[in-house]
Design an enzyme around this catalytic site. Structure first.
Site, PDB file in Angstrom:
ATOM      1  N   TYR A  62       0.803  -1.224   0.000  1.00 22.54           N
ATOM      2  CA  TYR A  62       0.000   0.000   0.000  1.00 22.54           C
ATOM      3  C   TYR A  62       0.836   1.273   0.000  1.00 22.54           C
ATOM      4  O   TYR A  62       0.300   2.371   0.193  1.00 22.54           O
ATOM      5  CB  TYR A  62      -0.958  -0.005   1.189  1.00 22.54           C
ATOM      6  CG  TYR A  62      -2.130  -0.964   1.019  1.00 22.54           C
ATOM      7  CD1 TYR A  62      -2.149  -1.908   0.005  1.00 22.54           C
ATOM      8  CD2 TYR A  62      -3.207  -0.928   1.882  1.00 22.54           C
ATOM      9  CE1 TYR A  62      -3.200  -2.789  -0.146  1.00 22.54           C
ATOM     10  CE2 TYR A  62      -4.272  -1.802   1.741  1.00 22.54           C
ATOM     11  CZ  TYR A  62      -4.261  -2.735   0.721  1.00 22.54           C
ATOM     12  OH  TYR A  62      -5.309  -3.609   0.571  1.00 22.54           O
ATOM     13  N   LYS A  68       3.515 -14.693   5.106  1.00 19.17           N
ATOM     14  CA  LYS A  68       3.692 -15.537   3.924  1.00 19.17           C
ATOM     15  C   LYS A  68       5.186 -15.683   3.645  1.00 19.17           C
ATOM     16  O   LYS A  68       5.650 -15.631   2.505  1.00 19.17           O
ATOM     17  CB  LYS A  68       2.960 -14.929   2.723  1.00 19.17           C
ATOM     18  CG  LYS A  68       2.767 -15.893   1.551  1.00 19.17           C
ATOM     19  CD  LYS A  68       1.835 -17.035   1.879  1.00 19.17           C
ATOM     20  CE  LYS A  68       1.621 -17.923   0.639  1.00 19.17           C
ATOM     21  NZ  LYS A  68       0.782 -19.108   0.935  1.00 19.17           N
ATOM     22  N   ASP A 119      -2.834 -17.992   4.383  1.00 15.30           N
ATOM     23  CA  ASP A 119      -3.939 -18.754   3.816  1.00 15.30           C
ATOM     24  C   ASP A 119      -4.536 -19.698   4.851  1.00 15.30           C
ATOM     25  O   ASP A 119      -5.762 -19.887   4.906  1.00 15.30           O
ATOM     26  CB  ASP A 119      -3.529 -19.498   2.538  1.00 15.30           C
ATOM     27  CG  ASP A 119      -2.100 -20.002   2.549  1.00 15.30           C
ATOM     28  OD1 ASP A 119      -1.273 -19.449   3.277  1.00 15.30           O
ATOM     29  OD2 ASP A 119      -1.802 -20.949   1.809  1.00 15.30           O
ATOM     30  N   ASP A 151      -5.872  -5.940   5.654  1.00 15.78           N
ATOM     31  CA  ASP A 151      -7.031  -5.368   4.977  1.00 15.78           C
ATOM     32  C   ASP A 151      -8.019  -6.472   4.601  1.00 15.78           C
ATOM     33  O   ASP A 151      -9.236  -6.345   4.809  1.00 15.78           O
ATOM     34  CB  ASP A 151      -6.554  -4.628   3.723  1.00 15.78           C
ATOM     35  CG  ASP A 151      -7.624  -3.734   3.120  1.00 15.78           C
ATOM     36  OD1 ASP A 151      -8.699  -3.583   3.722  1.00 15.78           O
ATOM     37  OD2 ASP A 151      -7.374  -3.194   2.034  1.00 15.78           O
ATOM     38  N   ASP A 182     -11.716  -7.842   6.956  1.00 11.63           N
ATOM     39  CA  ASP A 182     -13.061  -7.888   6.377  1.00 11.63           C
ATOM     40  C   ASP A 182     -13.661  -9.278   6.495  1.00 11.63           C
ATOM     41  O   ASP A 182     -14.866  -9.434   6.751  1.00 11.63           O
ATOM     42  CB  ASP A 182     -13.018  -7.463   4.901  1.00 11.63           C
ATOM     43  CG  ASP A 182     -13.046  -5.947   4.735  1.00 11.63           C
ATOM     44  OD1 ASP A 182     -12.779  -5.244   5.722  1.00 11.63           O
ATOM     45  OD2 ASP A 182     -13.321  -5.484   3.622  1.00 11.63           O
TER      46      ASP A 182
END
Length: 333
Positions: free
Chosen positions: A127, A172, A205, A229, A233
């Protein structure tokens, strides 16, 4: 003289409805505050050619905290000179911790027993918006620094120590060992000496799957910007959706608190927006500035209305913004 000074930024779309509703609730709860209104967002850009005017910087810098409504970010190619207001403010004021509590509320379809916080590094990762294109190839840089990783790791560890003393570092690093590895190892090095803290790691994941299968196993999760982010959600979806999801953008000096939902242009101006997320963002804000009693009262009042109604239509009810707000104020009384 008021005890607190609070900046209110409505932003775009339904921000013009949920922020005034929340202001009514703050007043009903007896918050001793002086309010400063400011402007920012896409609508302001369209009228004035900038997303954030100087007056808004002044307001943010000279108040105890800021409550932000909603922001529109046009998809695709950005108009000349436009920048996302909330992302810009996060960067400008080094609001490195995005804090997203997820807790079971009495709404239809909510998972039971969820009480976790996602702490997202808020200034780096993908970002940083450093993108370029060479013909049919597009490249985006990701930026991870040791200092920023240590800042967010320290914040998450301190938060976990105040809760159930369990910290999960989501990463990750198995695929991106340089960038994600730096983030992961920096936080592990910081957390290792804290003997009362139970620190674990989880690949992102698997974390997504585990959040769906057994969210009760988590306390505080810390991760990089894009992962936070997305997973925050997902977590909101476990407990009722973005209409009840609040977040704080917190740095060493400033704090900006916001609803997680967007500006919802499809319903803006109709009086049907759910103000719960904005009210719960105000709860976070009040806790941040030390108004803990008022924060608890608003949280309890909102929870009572969510349980007994009236609910807004995104939660299966028929109430509009005003009816829901009136019910919260009645609970406070």
């Amino acid at each position: 003289m008021a005890k607190y000074r609070i900046c209110l930024i409505e932003g775009d779309g339904i921000g013009h409805e949920v922020i005034p509703a929340t202001r009514r609730v703050l007043d009903a709860a007896g918050v001793d505050a002086e309010y400063v209104t400011a402007q920012a967002g896409y609508e302001y850009y369209l009228d004035h050619g900038t997303s954030v005017p100087q007056a808004t910087y002044d307001a943010v810098e000279h108040t105890d905290a800021t409550l932000f409504g909603a922001a529109t970010s046009p998809s695709g190619e950005k108009p000349p000179g436009f920048f996302g207001a909330i992302r810009h403010l996060r960067q400008k004021y080094s609001l490195y911790a995005n804090v997203r509590p997820t807790k079971t509320r009495p709404v239809p379809g909510a998972y039971q027993g969820v009480d976790l916080v996602i702490v997202r590094e808020n200034t780096q990762g993908l970002y940083v918006e450093q993108e370029r294109r060479y013909g049919d190839t597009a490249i985006a840089d990701t930026v991870i620094t040791k200092d920023a990783s240590a800042n967010i790791g320290r914040y998450a560890a301190e938060l976990a120590l105040k809760r159930r003393k369990k910290l999960t570092v989501v990463h990750k690093a198995n695929v991106l060992p340089v960038t994600q590895g730096l983030f992961l190892n920096t936080i592990l090095d910081l957390a290792r000496p804290i003997t009362e803290l139970q620190t674990g790691t989880m690949i992102v994941d698997n974390a997504a799957m585990q959040l769906v299968r057994n969210p009760g196993q988590f306390d505080v999760l810390v991760m990089t910007n894009m992962f936070g982010d997305i997973l925050s959600d997902l977590a909101a979806g476990l407990v009722g959706g973005l209409g009840i999801a609040a977040s704080g953008n917190i740095g060493d000096k400033f704090g900006i608190f916001e609803s997680v939902h967007g500006s919802a242009p499809d319903i803006a101006g109709q009086g049907v927006a759910n103000p719960t997320a904005s009210m719960l963002a105000a709860v976070l804000m009040l806790g941040h500035i030390g108004a803990h009693g008022e924060a608890r009262r608003i949280d309890e009042a909102v929870t009572q209305v969510l349980e007994h109604g009236p609910r807004t239509r995104d939660l299966g009810g028929t109430a509009g913004t005003k009816e829901f707000t009136d019910a919260v104020i009645a609970q406070l009384a």
